[in-house]
Design a protein around this motif. Sequence first.
Motif, PDB file in Angstrom:
ATOM      1  N   UNK A  77       0.837  -1.206   0.000  1.00 38.89           N
ATOM      2  CA  UNK A  77       0.000   0.000   0.000  1.00 38.89           C
ATOM      3  C   UNK A  77       0.865   1.247   0.000  1.00 38.89           C
ATOM      4  N   UNK A  78       1.876   1.294   0.850  1.00 39.32           N
ATOM      5  CA  UNK A  78       2.762   2.453   0.899  1.00 39.32           C
ATOM      6  C   UNK A  78       3.587   2.581  -0.370  1.00 39.32           C
ATOM      7  N   UNK A  79       3.975   1.431  -0.967  1.00 39.43           N
ATOM      8  CA  UNK A  79       4.822   1.471  -2.162  1.00 39.43           C
ATOM      9  C   UNK A  79       4.067   1.975  -3.381  1.00 39.43           C
ATOM     10  N   UNK A  80       2.897   1.412  -3.640  1.00 37.71           N
ATOM     11  CA  UNK A  80       2.190   1.727  -4.882  1.00 37.71           C
ATOM     12  C   UNK A  80       1.438   3.055  -4.827  1.00 37.71           C
ATOM     13  N   UNK A  81       1.339   3.661  -3.661  1.00 33.74           N
ATOM     14  CA  UNK A  81       0.773   5.001  -3.617  1.00 33.74           C
ATOM     15  C   UNK A  81       1.720   6.025  -4.234  1.00 33.74           C
ATOM     16  N   UNK A  82       2.984   5.679  -4.298  1.00 32.05           N
ATOM     17  CA  UNK A  82       3.972   6.526  -4.954  1.00 32.05           C
ATOM     18  C   UNK A  82       4.011   6.159  -6.433  1.00 32.05           C
ATOM     19  N   UNK A  83       3.578   7.050  -7.286  1.00 37.74           N
ATOM     20  CA  UNK A  83       3.469   6.752  -8.718  1.00 37.74           C
ATOM     21  C   UNK A  83       4.826   6.495  -9.348  1.00 37.74           C
ATOM     22  N   UNK A  84       5.874   7.114  -8.832  1.00 37.65           N
ATOM     23  CA  UNK A  84       7.204   6.917  -9.407  1.00 37.65           C
ATOM     24  C   UNK A  84       7.733   5.514  -9.190  1.00 37.65           C
ATOM     25  N   UNK A  85       7.151   4.776  -8.228  1.00 30.92           N
ATOM     26  CA  UNK A  85       7.586   3.401  -7.972  1.00 30.92           C
ATOM     27  C   UNK A  85       6.926   2.403  -8.902  1.00 30.92           C
ATOM     28  N   UNK A  86       5.940   2.820  -9.673  1.00 32.93           N
ATOM     29  CA  UNK A  86       5.223   1.928 -10.588  1.00 32.93           C
ATOM     30  C   UNK A  86       5.945   1.908 -11.928  1.00 32.93           C
ATOM     31  N   UNK A  87       6.412   0.755 -12.329  1.00 34.03           N
ATOM     32  CA  UNK A  87       7.180   0.622 -13.563  1.00 34.03           C
ATOM     33  C   UNK A  87       6.498  -0.273 -14.602  1.00 34.03           C
ATOM     34  N   UNK A  88       5.757  -1.238 -14.167  1.00 37.65           N
ATOM     35  CA  UNK A  88       5.123  -2.190 -15.085  1.00 37.65           C
ATOM     36  C   UNK A  88       3.620  -1.946 -15.127  1.00 37.65           C
ATOM     37  N   UNK A  89       2.942  -2.445 -16.162  1.00 37.63           N
ATOM     38  CA  UNK A  89       1.473  -2.319 -16.193  1.00 37.63           C
ATOM     39  C   UNK A  89       0.806  -2.926 -14.964  1.00 37.63           C
ATOM     40  N   UNK A  90       1.390  -4.002 -14.423  1.00 39.75           N
ATOM     41  CA  UNK A  90       0.819  -4.602 -13.222  1.00 39.75           C
ATOM     42  C   UNK A  90       0.954  -3.658 -12.031  1.00 39.75           C
ATOM     43  N   UNK A  91       2.077  -2.953 -11.939  1.00 38.47           N
ATOM     44  CA  UNK A  91       2.245  -1.977 -10.854  1.00 38.47           C
ATOM     45  C   UNK A  91       1.204  -0.880 -10.943  1.00 38.47           C
ATOM     46  N   UNK A  92       0.940  -0.369 -12.137  1.00 38.64           N
ATOM     47  CA  UNK A  92      -0.076   0.677 -12.311  1.00 38.64           C
ATOM     48  C   UNK A  92      -1.469   0.145 -11.992  1.00 38.64           C
ATOM     49  N   UNK A  93      -1.723  -1.117 -12.333  1.00 34.82           N
ATOM     50  CA  UNK A  93      -3.027  -1.701 -11.994  1.00 34.82           C
ATOM     51  C   UNK A  93      -3.189  -1.800 -10.482  1.00 34.82           C
ATOM     52  N   UNK A  94      -2.139  -2.233  -9.785  1.00 35.75           N
ATOM     53  CA  UNK A  94      -2.198  -2.292  -8.327  1.00 35.75           C
ATOM     54  C   UNK A  94      -2.390  -0.894  -7.725  1.00 35.75           C
ATOM     55  N   UNK A  95      -1.786   0.086  -8.304  1.00 34.56           N
ATOM     56  CA  UNK A  95      -1.932   1.458  -7.788  1.00 34.56           C
ATOM     57  C   UNK A  95      -3.385   1.916  -7.868  1.00 34.56           C
ATOM     58  N   UNK A  96      -4.035   1.636  -9.011  1.00 36.18           N
ATOM     59  CA  UNK A  96      -5.436   2.041  -9.148  1.00 36.18           C
ATOM     60  C   UNK A  96      -6.319   1.304  -8.143  1.00 36.18           C
ATOM     61  N   UNK A  97      -6.044  -0.001  -7.930  1.00 33.42           N
ATOM     62  CA  UNK A  97      -6.854  -0.743  -6.964  1.00 33.42           C
ATOM     63  C   UNK A  97      -6.645  -0.223  -5.549  1.00 33.42           C
TER      64      UNK A  97
ATOM     65  N   UNK B 283       5.965 -10.481  -8.290  1.00 38.59           N
ATOM     66  CA  UNK B 283       7.393 -10.782  -8.289  1.00 38.59           C
ATOM     67  C   UNK B 283       7.795 -11.237  -6.898  1.00 38.59           C
ATOM     68  N   UNK B 284       7.590 -12.515  -6.656  1.00 34.23           N
ATOM     69  CA  UNK B 284       7.935 -13.065  -5.349  1.00 34.23           C
ATOM     70  C   UNK B 284       8.381 -14.497  -5.533  1.00 34.23           C
ATOM     71  N   UNK B 285       9.429 -14.887  -4.850  1.00 34.49           N
ATOM     72  CA  UNK B 285       9.916 -16.256  -4.865  1.00 34.49           C
ATOM     73  C   UNK B 285      10.263 -16.642  -3.439  1.00 34.49           C
TER      74      UNK B 285
END
Length: 517
Positions: free
Chosen positions: A90-110, A133-135
């Motif tokens: 939540x804290x990460x994706x609220x920052x738009x500059x941290x979104x690099x991929x289409x999935x990141x932007x989708x998470x930001x909108x949600x 991106x988790x292993x």
Amino acid sequence: MADSGWSTDTGEAVYRSRDPVRNFRLRVHLQRVSSCNLLLYQSAPQLVNDLINLGTFNPPTSASEHLRKGEDEEEVVIGWQEKLFSQFEVDLYQNESACQTPLDHQYRQEILKLEASGGRRNRRIFTYTDSDRYTNLEEHSQKMTTSDSEVPSFLVERMANVRRRRQDRRGLEGGILKSRIITWEPSEEFIRSNHVINTPLQTMYIMADLGPYGKIVTEGEKQELWKYTIKNVSSPAQREEEEREQRVFKDLYGRHKEYLSSLVGSDFEMAVPGSLRLFVNGEVVSAQGYEYDNLYVHFFVELPEYWSSPSYQQLSGVTQTCVTKSVGMDEVAYFSYPFTFEASFFHDTEALEDLSQWPVLYLEVISLDFWQRYRVEGYGSIVLPTAPGSHTITASTWRPVELGTLAELRRFFIGGSLELEDLSYVRIPGTFKGDRLSRFGFRSKTTGSVTFRFNCLQQSMAFLESSSTWKKMQSVLEGIGRFSQQNNIFNVLEAFQRARRRMQEAQVNLPEDLVSS
């Protein structure tokens, strides 16, 4: 985290289901049991009793998907590949500059929608879906044995890298290939990364943030004990749905059975009454013991009287030219040339006497050199097996010879030699009508041998009957088998007699001083 005496092995299990995975639901209940600082000062028996007593404190059930009781307890119902965000995300994706991929932007909108509607419903429990991106590092380094010197197998490495390979894949820009289609000198790493078929796999992780709510990093040495339970709460199928599913499966299997039947045919092809059908799947396996190299075999099948074959059937064949190789003391040419044919014998009670004439395979072995000079290396014949099943038969061959050195010089330098105008002369020519066949004056020389493999099948309506016709046919077939065995014995005796005569001639021609000594 508990002390070293606490067992972390909770076991694992594998479940299989036919239902679609989208119907899968899990209820995850997380509860803070006690501070481990208090447990450290308790004795072992008291610790076990307290844990048993704490195990009876089950949370009340609720119809809501999320049950929260402050920071000490939480219950969540999670569907397959359902995304629950953690406080860090939540804290990460609220920052738009941290979104690099289409999935990141989708998470930001949600996340923005969640914040606008009052925030996320979960506090400690969150998920990583197959797209994240988790292993899991524990799965990455998981060992298959208890040995400290274990080296991960190729399969373990490939399964550990499945997610990373999928996530690192990038689309092609503008449809232009960025790499070569063919790599002529692939490295070992290239082979490991590209030449393995990956099984489709979806993974989902259910995680829990056990730190103080709202903080990412805990302070101090504080340790706590948490209890969690996982329960399957997937909605069971209704009786009507189960019956409808069974009908769908039954219809599907029925259609598949009809499709297979259409490929094979619904009616089994029966033999015509009063006939015997012979199916042969043969193979020219090898040839050995010949004088020259680059061999090929020409063969054909002769059908006796009352026998016939379909007009489209080919009863002859020629193998490919094969170079010999040394196997022990012999030079062997391996052909592995397959052929097949079908023949039918139409009989009545009187014609059964002519069944003693069984189809015969005639063969001719020829060598071919660099200058396209060919030489006949040998002739031979085989009576096809009278018994159904698999048979391996080796046919010995011979070739006609001329007296004198001139014929051998001609054969060596310019090729060519004496040949039979009629290959059936190897046995009894079809044009011969007499009682005795004389080969007096015909000179021949034993050469090599050719190995055949036959898979024979016989079909006749008489096999289903217990009549005298079937018994008579069976006795004739057995007689043919004994006759072919006797022919083989006669061939061995004849070869032995020829060798004995050569030894006697050699002894006569020896010098007298050697004989006397």
